[in-house]
Design an enzyme around this catalytic site. Sequence first.
Site, mmCIF file in Angstrom:
data_model
loop_
_atom_site.group_PDB
_atom_site.id
_atom_site.type_symbol
_atom_site.label_atom_id
_atom_site.label_comp_id
_atom_site.label_asym_id
_atom_site.label_seq_id
_atom_site.Cartn_x
_atom_site.Cartn_y
_atom_site.Cartn_z
ATOM 1 N N ASP A 1 -12.227 12.933 43.881
ATOM 2 C CA ASP A 1 -13.666 12.703 44.085
ATOM 3 C C ASP A 1 -14.349 12.548 42.727
ATOM 4 O O ASP A 1 -14.138 13.368 41.834
ATOM 5 C CB ASP A 1 -14.279 13.886 44.838
ATOM 6 C CG ASP A 1 -13.712 14.010 46.249
ATOM 7 O OD1 ASP A 1 -13.552 12.975 46.909
ATOM 8 O OD2 ASP A 1 -13.414 15.140 46.672
ATOM 9 N N ASP B 1 -9.860 4.329 41.273
ATOM 10 C CA ASP B 1 -10.528 3.023 41.271
ATOM 11 C C ASP B 1 -11.835 3.126 40.503
ATOM 12 O O ASP B 1 -12.495 2.121 40.270
ATOM 13 C CB ASP B 1 -10.873 2.625 42.712
ATOM 14 C CG ASP B 1 -11.861 3.626 43.298
ATOM 15 O OD1 ASP B 1 -11.517 4.826 43.355
ATOM 16 O OD2 ASP B 1 -12.986 3.234 43.651
ATOM 17 N N THR C 1 -1.614 5.421 47.887
ATOM 18 C CA THR C 1 -2.317 6.371 48.751
ATOM 19 C C THR C 1 -3.182 5.578 49.748
ATOM 20 O O THR C 1 -3.337 4.359 49.611
ATOM 21 C CB THR C 1 -3.243 7.287 47.923
ATOM 22 O OG1 THR C 1 -4.413 6.557 47.559
ATOM 23 C CG2 THR C 1 -2.560 7.813 46.672
#
Length: 215
Positions: free
Chosen positions: A118, A154, A190
């Site tokens: 996160d 990302d 993932t």
Amino acid sequence: MRLRKVKNANEKIAQYPSLAIQNPSNFKGKWRELFGNEYPIHIEIGMGKGKFLLEKAIKEANVNFIGIEKFDSVMIRAVEKIAPYELPNVKLLNIDALILQEIFNNNEVDKIYLNFSDPWPKSRQEKRRLTSNTFLPIFQAILTDCGDIEFKTDNQKLFEYSVMNINKNNMEILDFSLHLHQRDESIITTEYEDRFSKLGQPIFYIKIKFRGEKL
Ligand SMILES: C[S@@+](CC[C@H](N)C(=O)[O-])C[C@H]1O[C@@H](n2cnc3c(N)ncnc32)[C@H](O)[C@@H]1O
């Protein structure tokens, strides 16, 4: 991760006691005994729904994998995905990474994977980022001297923040890529990674280790 609350997630997880370990601090210093071998221990922190961990464990049978996820509603998804495979080299823990030192002895872990952590973009949230100074000393303590961390994201801002903090923490960069999927075609991905790479977004990657003396 968008969190859809699963009713009675905790009770559901408890139905898989050999995969989802209920009192993980009981195994501090004894994880290899639990696995019944001397293979290295690799942990994934924030495993989400468990795709990466499952595929890694199938591919690398001589590694013990431990997946860590703090939300029970996410953890149950991983448990239900992985349980049917009955893999001897996987355990899952429903804990916050903040308490990792209650679960592992110093030098007990050989590798840490941080996949699409996160980003916590606000500066007041910095301490929750897994590459912040809240977590790096914990990781340093439980990793062996040769142990490393592999980090994929990302999120360019989180990547830049992480590289900056890694430099401040006397860590060595062993490998990196600003577009991992252009470089390597056969990587294990993932759930998040598949979603972002399908959109053509670059995946940032770095492999690091702590230098010298433990903090
Ligand atoms: C953005 S999701 C990525 C999930 C998965 N790694 C992937 O790439 O598909 C981040 C996951 O990390 C978990 N997480 C975040 N902070 C954590 C912590 N301190 N301890 C354990 N899990 C954490 C979240 O609950 C969430 O499931």
